[in-house]
Write a protein that holds these residues in place. Sequence first.
Motif, PDB file in Angstrom:
ATOM      1  N   THR A  77       0.829  -1.199   0.000  1.00 58.75           N
ATOM      2  CA  THR A  77       0.000   0.000   0.000  1.00 58.75           C
ATOM      3  C   THR A  77       0.868   1.256   0.000  1.00 58.75           C
ATOM      4  N   VAL A  78       0.449   2.233  -0.759  1.00 53.43           N
ATOM      5  CA  VAL A  78       1.122   3.527  -0.792  1.00 53.43           C
ATOM      6  C   VAL A  78       0.180   4.582  -0.230  1.00 53.43           C
ATOM      7  N   TYR A  79       0.733   5.492   0.551  1.00 55.91           N
ATOM      8  CA  TYR A  79      -0.056   6.486   1.260  1.00 55.91           C
ATOM      9  C   TYR A  79       0.437   7.897   0.938  1.00 55.91           C
ATOM     10  N   PRO A  80      -0.350   8.691   0.277  1.00 55.53           N
ATOM     11  CA  PRO A  80      -0.015  10.107   0.206  1.00 55.53           C
ATOM     12  C   PRO A  80      -0.711  10.847   1.354  1.00 55.53           C
ATOM     13  N   GLN A  81       0.086  11.450   2.196  1.00 54.26           N
ATOM     14  CA  GLN A  81      -0.447  12.270   3.288  1.00 54.26           C
ATOM     15  C   GLN A  81      -0.515  13.700   2.768  1.00 54.26           C
ATOM     16  N   MET A  82      -1.708  14.265   2.759  1.00 53.22           N
ATOM     17  CA  MET A  82      -1.907  15.583   2.190  1.00 53.22           C
ATOM     18  C   MET A  82      -2.281  16.551   3.310  1.00 53.22           C
ATOM     19  N   ASN A  83      -1.412  17.520   3.538  1.00 55.51           N
ATOM     20  CA  ASN A  83      -1.625  18.506   4.592  1.00 55.51           C
ATOM     21  C   ASN A  83      -1.817  19.893   3.994  1.00 55.51           C
ATOM     22  N   SER A  84      -2.332  20.794   4.815  1.00 54.31           N
ATOM     23  CA  SER A  84      -2.531  22.186   4.399  1.00 54.31           C
ATOM     24  C   SER A  84      -3.267  22.265   3.066  1.00 54.31           C
ATOM     25  N   LEU A  85      -4.331  21.527   2.976  1.00 52.71           N
ATOM     26  CA  LEU A  85      -5.082  21.467   1.721  1.00 52.71           C
ATOM     27  C   LEU A  85      -5.739  22.805   1.406  1.00 52.71           C
ATOM     28  N   ILE A  86      -5.819  23.104   0.128  1.00 53.11           N
ATOM     29  CA  ILE A  86      -6.440  24.326  -0.360  1.00 53.11           C
ATOM     30  C   ILE A  86      -7.524  23.949  -1.369  1.00 53.11           C
ATOM     31  N   PRO A  87      -8.482  24.833  -1.601  1.00 51.76           N
ATOM     32  CA  PRO A  87      -9.572  24.493  -2.535  1.00 51.76           C
ATOM     33  C   PRO A  87      -9.078  24.056  -3.915  1.00 51.76           C
ATOM     34  N   GLU A  88      -7.940  24.590  -4.340  1.00 48.26           N
ATOM     35  CA  GLU A  88      -7.389  24.215  -5.644  1.00 48.26           C
ATOM     36  C   GLU A  88      -6.940  22.762  -5.703  1.00 48.26           C
ATOM     37  N   ASN A  89      -6.863  22.105  -4.575  1.00 48.13           N
ATOM     38  CA  ASN A  89      -6.507  20.687  -4.543  1.00 48.13           C
ATOM     39  C   ASN A  89      -7.715  19.783  -4.781  1.00 48.13           C
ATOM     40  N   THR A  90      -8.883  20.376  -4.929  1.00 42.06           N
ATOM     41  CA  THR A  90     -10.082  19.597  -5.213  1.00 42.06           C
ATOM     42  C   THR A  90      -9.946  18.898  -6.558  1.00 42.06           C
ATOM     43  N   ALA A  91     -10.108  17.579  -6.541  1.00 43.78           N
ATOM     44  CA  ALA A  91      -9.924  16.790  -7.760  1.00 43.78           C
ATOM     45  C   ALA A  91     -10.235  15.334  -7.455  1.00 43.78           C
ATOM     46  N   VAL A  92     -10.278  14.544  -8.508  1.00 45.32           N
ATOM     47  CA  VAL A  92     -10.273  13.099  -8.352  1.00 45.32           C
ATOM     48  C   VAL A  92      -8.818  12.657  -8.383  1.00 45.32           C
ATOM     49  N   TYR A  93      -8.417  11.917  -7.378  1.00 44.74           N
ATOM     50  CA  TYR A  93      -7.034  11.475  -7.250  1.00 44.74           C
ATOM     51  C   TYR A  93      -6.935  10.010  -7.687  1.00 44.74           C
TER      52      TYR A  93
END
Length: 123
Positions: A77-93
Motif C-alpha cells: 500500500t502507498v499512502y499520500p499524506q496531504m496537509n494544508s489542503l487548499i480548494p485548488e486541490n479539489t480533484a479526483v485522485y
Amino acid sequence: VQLQASGGGLVQAGGSLRLSCTASGRAFSTYVMGWFRQAPGKEREFVAAISWSVGNTYYADSVKGRFTISRDNADNTVYPQMNSLIPENTAVYYCAYKVGGSPRMDRRLYTSWGQGTEVTVSS
C-alpha cells in the motif's frame, strides 16, 4: 497489477487527508507507484510518486512541503499524506503503477490505474 484507491472525502481548507492505494497481482521487482489528480475541466496532472524498492520520492512543485508519500511493503500500500489542503486541490485522485525504479511525472509511462478517489476541499 490491480490498484484499489481509497481515502477521499470532504475537508476544510487547511485540513489534512491521507489517501491509500493497495496493489494486487503480479508486479515487477522494480516499480513505481504514483499519484495523479484531475480537476473538473482540467487535464490529469502528476502529484507524487515513490519507487517501491528503494523508496525514492518525487513531488510536483505545487505540493512540495505539504504532501508526503510513503509505502508499506507488507501490505503493498502507498499512502499520500496531504496537509494544508487548499480548494485548488479539489480533484479526483488516481494512483498508478509503472515498471522501473525511477519516479516520473509523465502519466504516459504508467500502465495500470486505480479507479480514483474524490477529494473536495471547501473554503
